[in-house]
Design a protein around this motif. Structure first.
Motif, short mmCIF file in Angstrom:
data_model
loop_
_atom_site.label_atom_id
_atom_site.label_comp_id
_atom_site.label_asym_id
_atom_site.label_seq_id
_atom_site.Cartn_x
_atom_site.Cartn_y
_atom_site.Cartn_z
N VAL A 164 -4.65 27.46 51.15
CA VAL A 164 -5.56 27.74 50.04
C VAL A 164 -5.84 29.23 50.05
CG1 VAL A 164 -7.75 27.18 48.95
CG2 VAL A 164 -6.59 25.46 50.35
N VAL A 165 -5.45 29.93 48.99
CA VAL A 165 -5.57 31.38 48.95
C VAL A 165 -6.73 31.80 48.06
CG1 VAL A 165 -3.14 31.76 49.47
CG2 VAL A 165 -3.86 31.55 47.09
N ALA A 166 -7.29 32.98 48.36
CA ALA A 166 -8.48 33.45 47.64
C ALA A 166 -8.14 34.10 46.31
CB ALA A 166 -9.26 34.42 48.52
N GLY A 167 -6.93 34.65 46.18
CA GLY A 167 -6.51 35.28 44.93
C GLY A 167 -5.62 34.34 44.14
N GLY A 168 -4.72 34.92 43.33
CA GLY A 168 -3.78 34.12 42.57
C GLY A 168 -2.74 33.48 43.47
#
Length: 366
Positions: A164-168
């Protein structure tokens, strides 16, 4: 994966300024579908003395095309593909961008998080533990950060891992994890709440953490300081009724203080994969893990919100509000009004720019 026929309308609603997760779900509950909600938005905002600019169809179509170009897709809450455990959270993202094996979202999962400046022993333990859990058919969820997160992804790669990434979903962060991110996109799954191309900002990481906790039946912290993002993830998991686990460590190591604190507060002490599997057995165990939350899949906050509220009801609710956040349940109790009617009034106030939603189901005047 086939997108819903109203995907553009849903995305326009989600991307409209001031429409957050709670507001989105209440609008759908109130008007029945995204198209109707979009038509009603300008009038609702004008009631509150505000001109609301609705996101355009062109921008939504461009976002969908950008994801398609990189082999990614969107998963909307309220559809069968949206993960049930995450949907049970009040603040679940209305849409997720996903790149990779969507089938991983249907399998039981455990989150492993920890310090970015992890020790060598902690990194090795996380990698080994993740591999053992993957061998037991558990998908390992983490945040693709340096240290413990990266080690957990590496260990679980063969069995299944979700980043799960914080940006795109197409943005590499941190840069040194570029190869790891590419491998996860090929063998696992990358998930993001932000639009493609968005660089991660500080405010995005707590939002990412709620997704990590929401996707898993339990969260395990390997190393982490008391005020770290890993502890935030663990507390979100606890508030959602999920299992919280921690690896004990030396009191002389600052990286172990957060884990020791969690254990003191009631988290399950973990020394190996067997402890994790035992702790998660309360959720059904094996392939049934997580089915406890199936009934909550795509459920609106209220089944049927009133289309409108009278002036008397609006005045009664407004009189109870101040800039100090207060629980919505308290407003319902003090006003004596039905909860769905109070939700409708609060929604109107929010769309008019007069209300701000805070964590823990609290609201206050803007």
């Amino acid at each position: 994966m086939t997108l819903p026929v109203d995907a553009v309308a849903r995305l326009r609603l989600i991307r409209t300024d001031s429409i957050g997760p709670v507001t989105y779900r209440q609008l759908i509950a109130r008007f029945g579908d995204a198209d109707t909600a979009l038509r009603m938005l300008p009038d609702l905002a004008r009631k509150g003395g505000r001109a609301l600019v609705v996101a355009g169809a062109g921008a939504a179509e461009a976002e969908l095309a950008a994801l398609d170009a990189i082999g990614a897709t969107m998963i909307f809450i309220g559809t069968a593909a949206y993960p049930a455990l995450l949907a049970s959270q009040e603040t679940a993202p209305p849409v997720l961008s996903a790149r990779g094996d969507l089938g991983l979202l249907e399998r039981p999962a455990v989150a492993i998080v920890g310090a970015r400046n992890a020790s060598a022993a902690g990194t090795r333990f996380a990698r080994t533990l993740a591999a053992e859990l993957a061998d037991h058919d558990l998908v390992v969820v983490s945040g693709l950060a340096r240290g413990i997160d990266a080690a957990a992804h590496q260990g679980a790669m063969a069995g299944g891992t979700i980043a799960v990434v914080a940006g795109g979903v197409d943005v590499v962060y941190p840069p040194e994890n570029a190869a790891l991110m590419a491998e996860i996109a090929e063998k696992g799954l990358i998930v993001a709440e932000q639009m493609p191309g968005v660089e991660p900002q500080a405010r995005h990481f707590p939002r990412r953490n709620r997704i990590i906790a929401g996707l898993a039946a339990g969260t395990l912290v390997v190393e982490g300081a008391p005020k770290s993002g890993s502890l935030i993830t663990a507390r979100i998991a606890a508030e959602a009724g999920r299992e919280v686990m921690a690896i004990p460590g030396s009191p002389l190591d600052p990286r172990a203080q957060g884990c020791n604190l969690l254990i003191r507060e009631g988290a399950t002490l973990v020394q190996g994969a067997a402890d994790v599997i035992e702790a998660l057995s309360a959720f059904g165990g094996g392939p049934q893990l997580g089915l406890r939350f199936k009934a909550a899949e795509a459920a609106p906050l209220y089944d049927d919100l009133p289309a409108d509220a009278g002036d008397a009801e609006r005045d009664a609710v407004a009189a109870l509000l101040s800039p100090t956040p207060v629980a919505i349940d308290e407003i319902v109790r003090l006003s004596g009004l039905p909860a769905p009617l109070v939700a409708t009034v609060l929604l109107d106030l929010e769309l008019g720019g007069g209300l701000v939603r805070h964590a823990g189901g609290r609201v206050g005047l803007a």
